[in-house]
Design a protein around this motif. Structure first.
Motif, short mmCIF file in Angstrom:
data_model
loop_
_atom_site.label_atom_id
_atom_site.label_comp_id
_atom_site.label_asym_id
_atom_site.label_seq_id
_atom_site.Cartn_x
_atom_site.Cartn_y
_atom_site.Cartn_z
N ILE A 46 0.88 -0.96 -0.32
CA ILE A 46 0.35 0.46 -0.04
C ILE A 46 0.84 1.02 -0.14
O ILE A 46 0.47 2.13 -1.09
CB ILE A 46 -0.87 -0.54 1.42
CG1 ILE A 46 -2.29 -0.92 1.49
CG2 ILE A 46 -1.54 1.28 1.66
CD1 ILE A 46 -2.38 -1.62 2.38
N SER A 49 2.56 1.72 -3.36
CA SER A 49 1.84 1.71 -4.64
C SER A 49 1.35 3.23 -4.72
O SER A 49 0.82 3.71 -5.77
CB SER A 49 0.44 0.63 -4.40
OG SER A 49 -0.14 1.19 -3.19
N ASN A 50 1.61 3.61 -3.51
CA ASN A 50 0.83 5.37 -3.18
C ASN A 50 2.21 5.83 -3.17
O ASN A 50 1.99 7.61 -2.40
CB ASN A 50 0.25 5.58 -1.75
CG ASN A 50 -1.18 4.53 -1.77
OD1 ASN A 50 -2.21 5.63 -2.86
ND2 ASN A 50 -1.69 3.24 -1.77
N ARG A 51 3.09 5.19 -3.59
CA ARG A 51 4.90 6.29 -3.65
C ARG A 51 4.94 7.16 -2.08
O ARG A 51 5.25 8.47 -1.99
CB ARG A 51 4.45 7.34 -4.38
CG ARG A 51 4.62 6.67 -5.83
CD ARG A 51 4.58 7.76 -6.94
NE ARG A 51 6.37 8.12 -7.26
CZ ARG A 51 6.67 7.61 -7.70
NH1 ARG A 51 7.07 6.09 -7.78
NH2 ARG A 51 8.79 7.82 -8.04
N LEU A 79 -2.40 10.53 5.05
CA LEU A 79 -2.91 10.07 3.91
C LEU A 79 -2.55 7.84 4.06
O LEU A 79 -3.16 7.31 3.81
CB LEU A 79 -2.02 9.72 2.76
CG LEU A 79 -1.91 9.11 1.47
CD1 LEU A 79 -3.75 9.05 0.89
CD2 LEU A 79 -1.10 9.36 -0.22
N LEU A 83 -5.30 5.10 3.77
CA LEU A 83 -4.89 4.25 3.32
C LEU A 83 -5.36 2.20 4.06
O LEU A 83 -6.21 2.00 3.83
CB LEU A 83 -3.55 4.51 2.27
CG LEU A 83 -3.58 5.32 1.30
CD1 LEU A 83 -2.06 5.08 1.19
CD2 LEU A 83 -5.15 5.26 0.03
#
Length: 106
Positions: A46, A49-51, A79, A83
């Motif tokens: 996670i 994939s969201n850098r 964030l 997530l």
């Protein structure tokens, strides 16, 4: 330094070249998931994939107990928490602690 039994032991001197304190970070703790390897892989996936950068990662298992921790930059902590909280595999196993730092001694 005294050992048990009254014998003393010489302390070894360690030369410290420097100390560095990181910028402000948030600590993500993932604990006691029934599938710890899956949970750590899922959490890291996670973040990737969201850098979201993870400058520190630690994981340990003892018997049925597991603990994984990683740091994220403070600007990404809201964030990261959102997530992780919305992921059904991780919900209830994640805690995010804002305002921590890493101390490097070299």
């Amino acid at each position: 330094m005294q050992r048990a039994g009254g014998r003393s032991r010489k302390m070894e001197k360690i030369r410290i070249e420097g100390i560095k304190l990181s910028d402000e970070l948030a600590l993500v703790n993932l604990a006691n998931h029934p599938r710890p390897q899956h949970a750590l892989s899922r959490g890291c996936g996670i973040m990737a994939s969201n850098r979201i950068n993870m400058p520190f990662v630690s994981a340990a298992c003892r018997g049925v107990r597991s603990q994984a921790s990683w740091c994220v930059e403070m600007g990404a902590h809201a964030l990261a928490k959102a997530l992780l909280d919305r992921d059904p595999d991780l919900k209830g196993y994640v805690d995010v602690v804002p305002s921590v730092g890493l101390l490097s001694v070299f």
